[in-house]
Write an enzyme that holds these catalytic residues in place. Structure first.
Site, PDB file in Angstrom:
ATOM      1  N   SER A 127       0.835  -1.194   0.000  1.00  0.00           N
ATOM      2  CA  SER A 127       0.000   0.000   0.000  1.00  0.00           C
ATOM      3  C   SER A 127       0.876   1.252   0.000  1.00  0.00           C
ATOM      4  CB  SER A 127      -0.965  -0.037   1.192  1.00  0.00           C
ATOM      5  OG  SER A 127      -2.003   0.905   1.034  1.00  0.00           O
ATOM      6  N   GLU A 225      -2.075  -2.001  -8.458  1.00  0.00           N
ATOM      7  CA  GLU A 225      -3.251  -2.322  -7.641  1.00  0.00           C
ATOM      8  C   GLU A 225      -3.659  -1.077  -6.877  1.00  0.00           C
ATOM      9  OE1 GLU A 225      -3.571  -2.547  -4.062  1.00  0.00           O
ATOM     10  OE2 GLU A 225      -1.587  -1.674  -3.799  1.00  0.00           O
ATOM     11  N   HIS A 287      -4.593  -5.485  -1.684  1.00  0.00           N
ATOM     12  CA  HIS A 287      -5.586  -5.339  -0.630  1.00  0.00           C
ATOM     13  C   HIS A 287      -6.585  -6.492  -0.758  1.00  0.00           C
ATOM     14  CE1 HIS A 287      -3.948  -1.241  -1.009  1.00  0.00           C
ATOM     15  NE2 HIS A 287      -4.287  -1.079   0.256  1.00  0.00           N
TER      16      HIS A 287
END
Length: 320
Positions: A127, A225, A287
């Site tokens: 992330s 992503e 995620h």
């Protein structure tokens, strides 16, 4: 230590072979730090217990439970925790407790010469930690592990770690482990491709455009992503990467999870198909659940017949 990368998105990547850290052994010490958002102490305790259960000695950064608005404490404290852990010769891996926001604010505060002198070790996170993955690749010439974090979902949930996620992370982290290929659910452009894996979270890659840590995709397999981004925002960020030249020369594209992003595949298909390289989608990376771990800056192969990406990390290639 490998030579360092130089330049921005159109700069030459002068590192031919990245430094690969030694993977973990039972008894190793790992340090948990919080470079981004504030950490839930209950989740941190659960995640620490999970890592301890693998035979690891777990230590925490001094400021890991600090909080300053949407950050895990002041920038200087977060940077000091990260650097102190990295430069500690007794620490075999630095593991980011969670993502959130704020990691890019640390990149100008780290003593990269001191961190290079500390030698290769494992960095794990995902992330917002994409910023560190890019900086460690460029400044340290180092392979890093993009994967689930101990104070985040899938590892610190009350019922225990999500089994598929946890098994794959263990195989990626520990010496002798062989992570299974990561399989998607859709082939957008067929074909085969090999190259070093790069990329990560799309929002962070877009934010790094115009910085020394901008993505350079030439001859690489690019992972993209994100989470909670509407398709129009995904359109804008991928367009930014394309217009900045960050995706020029890519060998292939692998699309991870897009949790709470609506259906971004139509716009991703429209923007990425013209690159003329293999593209697969639906990989459980980034995620969501499960959440697989992938070694960035190591060689991977896209095989669209099986809609999968295979990692070629070997312990014989790693530092001793």
């Amino acid at each position: 230590m490998s030579e360092r990368f130089r330049g921005g998105a159109d700069g030459d990547a002068s590192v031919t072979v990245p430094s690969l850290p030694r993977r973990l052994r039972p008894g190793d010490t790992v340090a948990l730090v919080a470079p981004a958002g504030p950490v839930d102490p209950v989740r941190l305790e659960r995640g620490t217990e999970v890592l301890s259960g693998l035979g690891l000695r777990v230590v925490h950064g001094a400021s890991i439970l600090a909080r300053e608005g949407y950050l895990a404490g002041p920038d200087a404290a977060r940077a000091a925790d990260l650097q102190d852990a990295w430069c500690d010769p007794g620490v075999a891996a630095v593991i980011c407790a969670r993502g959130g926001y704020g990691t890019t604010r640390l990149l100008g505060l780290l003593d990269w010469d001191a961190m290079a002198a500390a030698g290769p070790k494992i960095l794990l996170g995902s992330s917002d930690i994409t910023a560190l993955h890019r900086a460690f690749a460029d400044r340290l010439g180092l392979a890093t592990l993009f994967g689930p974090m101990p104070a985040g979902a899938t590892i610190s949930d009350p019922e225990g770690p999500e089994p598929v996620t946890f098994a794959h992370l263990r195989e990626a982290l520990f010496e002798g482990g062989t992570p299974a290929p990561v399989t998607g659910d859709r082939v957008i452009v067929p074909g085969r491709a090999e190259g070093r894996l790069t990329g990560g979270n799309l929002a962070l890659l877009a934010a790094l455009c115009g910085t020394p840590y901008a993505l350079r995709a030439r001859d690489r397999i690019v992972l993209l992503e994100d989470v909670t981004e509407e398709p129009y925002r995904i359109d804008r960020m991928v367009t930014q990467l394309l217009q900045a030249g960050c995706l020029d020369g890519a060998a292939g594209i692998v699309l991870g999870s897009w949790v709470d992003c609506g259906d971004p595949l139509p716009v991703l298909t429209e923007l990425l198909v013209p690159l003329g390289v293999p593209v697969i989608a639906g990989l459980p990376v980034g995620h969501g659940t499960p959440q697989m771990a992938m070694w960035l800056e190591t060689n991977v192969a896209i095989v669209t017949e099986s809609c999968s990406v295979a990692d070629t990390f070997r312990d014989s290639d790693a530092a001793t």
